[in-house]
Design a protein around this motif. Structure first.
Motif, PDB file in Angstrom:
ATOM      1  N   ASP A 116       0.657  -1.158  -0.052  1.00 44.90           N
ATOM      2  CA  ASP A 116      -0.082  -0.075   0.004  1.00 44.90           C
ATOM      3  C   ASP A 116       0.856   1.241  -0.088  1.00 44.90           C
ATOM      4  N   ILE A 117       1.906   1.507  -0.825  1.00 47.47           N
ATOM      5  CA  ILE A 117       2.695   2.219  -0.977  1.00 47.47           C
ATOM      6  C   ILE A 117       2.538   3.070  -2.333  1.00 47.47           C
ATOM      7  N   ALA A 118       2.483   4.527  -2.110  1.00 51.16           N
ATOM      8  CA  ALA A 118       2.321   5.379  -3.461  1.00 51.16           C
ATOM      9  C   ALA A 118       2.839   6.759  -3.213  1.00 51.16           C
ATOM     10  N   VAL A 119       3.210   7.234  -4.293  1.00 53.16           N
ATOM     11  CA  VAL A 119       3.810   8.685  -4.396  1.00 53.16           C
ATOM     12  C   VAL A 119       3.093   9.690  -5.438  1.00 53.16           C
ATOM     13  N   MET A 120       2.905  10.723  -5.194  1.00 55.70           N
ATOM     14  CA  MET A 120       2.473  11.828  -6.146  1.00 55.70           C
ATOM     15  C   MET A 120       3.109  12.932  -6.139  1.00 55.70           C
ATOM     16  N   ARG A 121       2.839  13.962  -7.225  1.00 51.60           N
ATOM     17  CA  ARG A 121       3.812  15.034  -7.171  1.00 51.60           C
ATOM     18  C   ARG A 121       2.882  16.109  -7.843  1.00 51.60           C
ATOM     19  N   ILE A 122       2.848  17.271  -7.275  1.00 48.56           N
ATOM     20  CA  ILE A 122       2.207  18.550  -7.378  1.00 48.56           C
ATOM     21  C   ILE A 122       2.811  18.913  -8.937  1.00 48.56           C
ATOM     22  N   PRO A 129       4.709  23.951   0.909  1.00 45.71           N
ATOM     23  CA  PRO A 129       4.935  23.654   2.463  1.00 45.71           C
ATOM     24  C   PRO A 129       4.986  22.083   2.495  1.00 45.71           C
ATOM     25  N   PHE A 130       6.206  21.664   3.076  1.00 51.63           N
ATOM     26  CA  PHE A 130       6.366  20.366   3.259  1.00 51.63           C
ATOM     27  C   PHE A 130       6.708  20.078   4.938  1.00 51.63           C
ATOM     28  N   ALA A 131       6.544  18.326   5.119  1.00 47.91           N
ATOM     29  CA  ALA A 131       6.788  18.101   6.467  1.00 47.91           C
ATOM     30  C   ALA A 131       8.223  17.101   6.362  1.00 47.91           C
ATOM     31  N   GLU A 132       8.912  17.160   7.444  1.00 42.84           N
ATOM     32  CA  GLU A 132      10.039  16.302   7.448  1.00 42.84           C
ATOM     33  C   GLU A 132       9.824  14.846   7.516  1.00 42.84           C
ATOM     34  N   MET A 133      10.357  13.708   6.782  1.00 44.59           N
ATOM     35  CA  MET A 133      10.249  12.604   6.786  1.00 44.59           C
ATOM     36  C   MET A 133      11.044  12.172   8.025  1.00 44.59           C
ATOM     37  N   GLY A 134      10.474  11.369   9.160  1.00 47.10           N
ATOM     38  CA  GLY A 134      11.168  10.581  10.112  1.00 47.10           C
ATOM     39  C   GLY A 134      11.542   9.449   9.990  1.00 47.10           C
ATOM     40  N   SER A 135      11.449   8.681  11.157  1.00 45.12           N
ATOM     41  CA  SER A 135      12.102   7.209  11.039  1.00 45.12           C
ATOM     42  C   SER A 135      11.048   6.356  11.818  1.00 45.12           C
ATOM     43  N   SER A 136      10.583   5.314  10.874  1.00 42.48           N
ATOM     44  CA  SER A 136       9.800   4.385  11.597  1.00 42.48           C
ATOM     45  C   SER A 136      10.358   3.292  12.293  1.00 42.48           C
ATOM     46  N   ASN A 212      -5.403   0.495  14.343  1.00 46.89           N
ATOM     47  CA  ASN A 212      -5.152   1.202  12.931  1.00 46.89           C
ATOM     48  C   ASN A 212      -3.795   0.926  12.338  1.00 46.89           C
ATOM     49  N   TYR A 213      -3.888   0.858  11.084  1.00 47.95           N
ATOM     50  CA  TYR A 213      -2.824   0.149  10.385  1.00 47.95           C
ATOM     51  C   TYR A 213      -2.243   1.346   9.533  1.00 47.95           C
ATOM     52  N   HIS A 214      -0.873   1.608   9.557  1.00 48.07           N
ATOM     53  CA  HIS A 214      -0.028   2.632   8.874  1.00 48.07           C
ATOM     54  C   HIS A 214       1.081   2.098   8.071  1.00 48.07           C
ATOM     55  N   VAL A 215       1.451   2.295   6.892  1.00 52.51           N
ATOM     56  CA  VAL A 215       2.526   2.128   6.116  1.00 52.51           C
ATOM     57  C   VAL A 215       3.877   2.695   6.924  1.00 52.51           C
ATOM     58  N   PRO A 216       5.005   2.090   7.174  1.00 53.15           N
ATOM     59  CA  PRO A 216       6.051   2.658   7.624  1.00 53.15           C
ATOM     60  C   PRO A 216       6.658   3.718   6.879  1.00 53.15           C
ATOM     61  N   VAL A 217       7.103   4.822   7.194  1.00 48.64           N
ATOM     62  CA  VAL A 217       7.820   5.891   6.352  1.00 48.64           C
ATOM     63  C   VAL A 217       9.107   5.271   5.831  1.00 48.64           C
ATOM     64  N   ASP A 218       9.685   4.546   6.525  1.00 50.09           N
ATOM     65  CA  ASP A 218      10.878   4.098   6.013  1.00 50.09           C
ATOM     66  C   ASP A 218      10.909   3.196   4.673  1.00 50.09           C
ATOM     67  N   GLU A 219       9.583   2.625   4.213  1.00 49.38           N
ATOM     68  CA  GLU A 219       9.426   2.101   3.064  1.00 49.38           C
ATOM     69  C   GLU A 219       9.370   2.969   1.968  1.00 49.38           C
ATOM     70  N   TYR A 220       9.011   3.901   2.103  1.00 53.67           N
ATOM     71  CA  TYR A 220       9.037   5.359   0.905  1.00 53.67           C
ATOM     72  C   TYR A 220      10.457   5.787   0.871  1.00 53.67           C
ATOM     73  N   ILE A 242      17.871   5.177  -0.813  1.00 57.11           N
ATOM     74  CA  ILE A 242      17.702   5.952   0.440  1.00 57.11           C
ATOM     75  C   ILE A 242      17.498   5.008   1.839  1.00 57.11           C
ATOM     76  N   THR A 243      18.359   5.145   2.509  1.00 56.63           N
ATOM     77  CA  THR A 243      18.312   4.394   3.895  1.00 56.63           C
ATOM     78  C   THR A 243      17.567   5.135   4.835  1.00 56.63           C
ATOM     79  N   ALA A 244      17.227   4.326   5.846  1.00 58.09           N
ATOM     80  CA  ALA A 244      16.554   5.209   6.901  1.00 58.09           C
ATOM     81  C   ALA A 244      17.574   6.147   7.623  1.00 58.09           C
ATOM     82  N   LEU A 245      16.967   7.302   7.859  1.00 56.84           N
ATOM     83  CA  LEU A 245      17.568   8.535   8.427  1.00 56.84           C
ATOM     84  C   LEU A 245      17.730   7.857   9.899  1.00 56.84           C
TER      85      LEU A 245
END
Length: 552
Positions: A116-122, A129-136, A212-220, A242-245
């Motif tokens: 269940d992973i996907a990306v879009m682009r404007i 404005p953007f948010a920082e990707m953390g680490s799961s 509730n289930y969430h896709v880990p950000v590290d997979e992106y 890109i490895t996990a931060l």
């Protein structure tokens, strides 16, 4: 000598308890402040989206959520909401809109939508404005988390705030699991840590509100190079550029303490007869003195011959003094003095409004407490659940409100309205767009006859339609099957707050307190899986203390 030692030990114990209590209080306040800061940091990047037909200039799919993670407009969302190459319309919290395109999508199992992973682009240029990707990868059980997403049930233009804890850092399907509650429309929405960094994206929910289930950000991040290409992957891409931060481990937090309240502040358990059936609800003691006790509650859940039901005493009969239809309030009276001394809840009134992310507490007749956070600012809730039923859906096509869906057995279908008809007038008014007409329709109750002006091709047509009762759809999705269900009257309120506390419909009427123990309202409705409605204390107090106050 022994007495002195006991006194010294007691003094030391009391001092330690004060230190622990103060530290716990500081931790609670720190968490409260951290939530507000995380909301502020990540708010502008949390967006709503839907598929968009650029030729018809019309919505072409259901709404979902996403989060912008780069200044040039790359967004994280989920595979079951998007397709590579498709066009989407994006709505920012500040009111800006943009067009975006589906990019990479990883879906190994179409039926189960895993992973269940996907990306879009404007598509539009700009510094977004953007948010920082953390680490799961550094999550642990008990790590606090925050959600900013757009549940479809509320239909609000701003994200709803929810708070919870990680219950499983990585389950057998490689999802992060939390009790941060989501529903339909939240899919693809971001889950943040308390630093405002993205740690997961909403995928699905179970029937239980706390699952509730969430896709880990590290997979992106792992498959980023592939995800920024317009391609559908039915197996994992080979690149992992890109490895996990590296972030410090996110430590769990102990549960927040219960709120200590006066005994007189606790709610009461009320039983009454509604349609010859027993109905449970809660009530809140408003005032007590030597003449008796006055109680406020939710009017639509309270019928004839109400009594207070207590475990260790006989039922206390109540008299209905007044009902307030606008806010679904009722005032009850017992000639028994149910608390010690004189008491009036309005003296504990919180004058200021609560901020997004502030903790609230709901004490229940059982002695338990429900905790939540403020999810929205004060908002007006159109009476969608109680308004008359027309049986159609309008969308804007070529900037005009057009019938897109029609229930053939509904009032509109029976009156000869067709798919593709354009709304021109409604009872002589000309609201702006599909939203304007839809909101205008909410003003009319069932059985009322309305006059609709339509354009069909080159012809102008006028139809008179008698509105029907709104049908109750059968609940099939997990987000509709939560324990206790929705309140029968759950909207139509003005200036109400939404919170994420899991208060059951039969517990409405209970009081709501801020984290510092001040009374700030009552629970007036369970709206949906993610939203409980709080009627602010000021509205309750104005009714009971204003010039048109009911009899005391």
């Amino acid at each position: 000598m022994r007495s002195d030692k006991v006194k010294i030990r007691a003094a030391v114990l009391i001092a330690l308890l004060f230190i622990v209590a103060e530290a716990f209080g500081q931790q609670k306040m720190a968490t409260d402040a951290a939530i507000r800061q995380a909301v502020k940091k990540s708010w502008s990047a949390s967006v709503k989206a839907f598929a968009y037909d650029t030729l018809r200039r019309a919505q072409a799919g259901g709404p979902f959520s996403a989060v912008v993670v780069t200044a040039d407009g790359y967004m994280l969302t989920v595979a079951h909401a998007t397709r590579p190459g498709m066009i989407y319309k994006i709505f920012f919290p500040d009111g800006r809109t943009a067009l975006a395109q589906g990019m990479g999508r990883i879906d190994l199992n179409e039926e189960q939508t895993l992973p269940d992973i996907a990306v879009m682009r404007i598509l539009d240029a700009g510094a977004w404005p953007f948010a920082e990707m953390g680490s799961s990868g550094n999550l642990t059980k008990g790590t606090p988390c925050l959600m900013l997403a757009y549940p479809e049930s509320t239909g609000l233009p701003l994200p709803n705030v929810r708070f919870g804890y990680i219950t499983d850092p990585l389950d057998r399907n490689k999802f992060v699991v939390s009790d941060c509650t989501m529903e339909v429309g939240d899919s693809g929405g971001p889950v943040f840590d308390l630093e405002g960094r993205v740690i997961g994206l909403n995928s699905r929910c179970a029937t239980g509100e706390g699952i509730n289930y969430h896709v880990p950000v590290d997979e992106y991040k792992k498959y980023w190079t592939s995800l920024v290409k317009q391609q559908n992957y039915t197996k994992y891409p080979e690149d992992s550029s890109i490895t996990a931060l590296s972030h410090p481990a996110l430590s769990p937090e102990p549960p927040l303490p219960s709120l200590q309240l006066e005994k007189s502040c606790l709610p009461v358990h009320i039983i009454s007869q509604v349609n010859d059936q027993p109905k449970e609800t809660a009530g809140t003691i408003w005032k007590t003195n030597r003449n008796g006790t006055w109680i406020i509650g939710k009017s639509s859940d309270l019928g004839e011959s109400p009594v207070i039901r207590a475990a260790k005493r006989k039922d206390v009969p109540l008299k209905v003094l007044a009902r307030n239809v606008e806010n679904d309030l009722v005032l009850l009276f017992s000639d028994e003095r149910l608390t010690n001394g004189n008491y009036e809840l309005s003296r504990h009134f919180r004058a200021d409004t609560l901020a997004l992310g502030n903790f609230i507490y709901v004490p229940l007749p059982s002695g338990q407490q429900k905790r939540g956070v403020v999810s929205t600012a004060a908002t007006n809730m159109p009476p969608r659940s109680t308004a008359g039923y027309l049986g159609l859906m309008l969308i804007d096509k070529n900037d005009v409100p057009t019938v897109e869906f029609l229930d053939p057995d509904g009032p509109a279908g029976m009156a000869g309205i067709r798919k593709g008809d354009v709304f021109v007038r409604l009872n002589g008014a000309q609201p702006a767009g599909a939203v304007g007409f839809s909101n205008e329709l909410l003003k009319f109750p069932p059985l009322q006859t309305i006059t609709i002006g339509l354009a069909r091709g080159d012809s102008l047509i006028q139809k008179e339609v008698a509105l029907g009762e709104r049908p109750v759809p059968r609940a099939t999705h997990a987000s509709e099957l939560f324990e206790g269900g929705k309140s029968r009257i759950r909207d139509g309120f003005k200036g109400a707050w939404l919170c994420d506390a899991h208060v059951k419909a039969i517990e409405c009427g209970a009081p709501v307190y801020s984290a510092d123990g001040e009374w700030c309202g009552i629970v007036i409705a369970r709206f949906s899986r993610t939203a409980t409605v709080i009627l602010p204390a000021s509205l309750v107090r104005d009714w009971l203390s204003g010039p048109d106050r009911p009899p005391f």
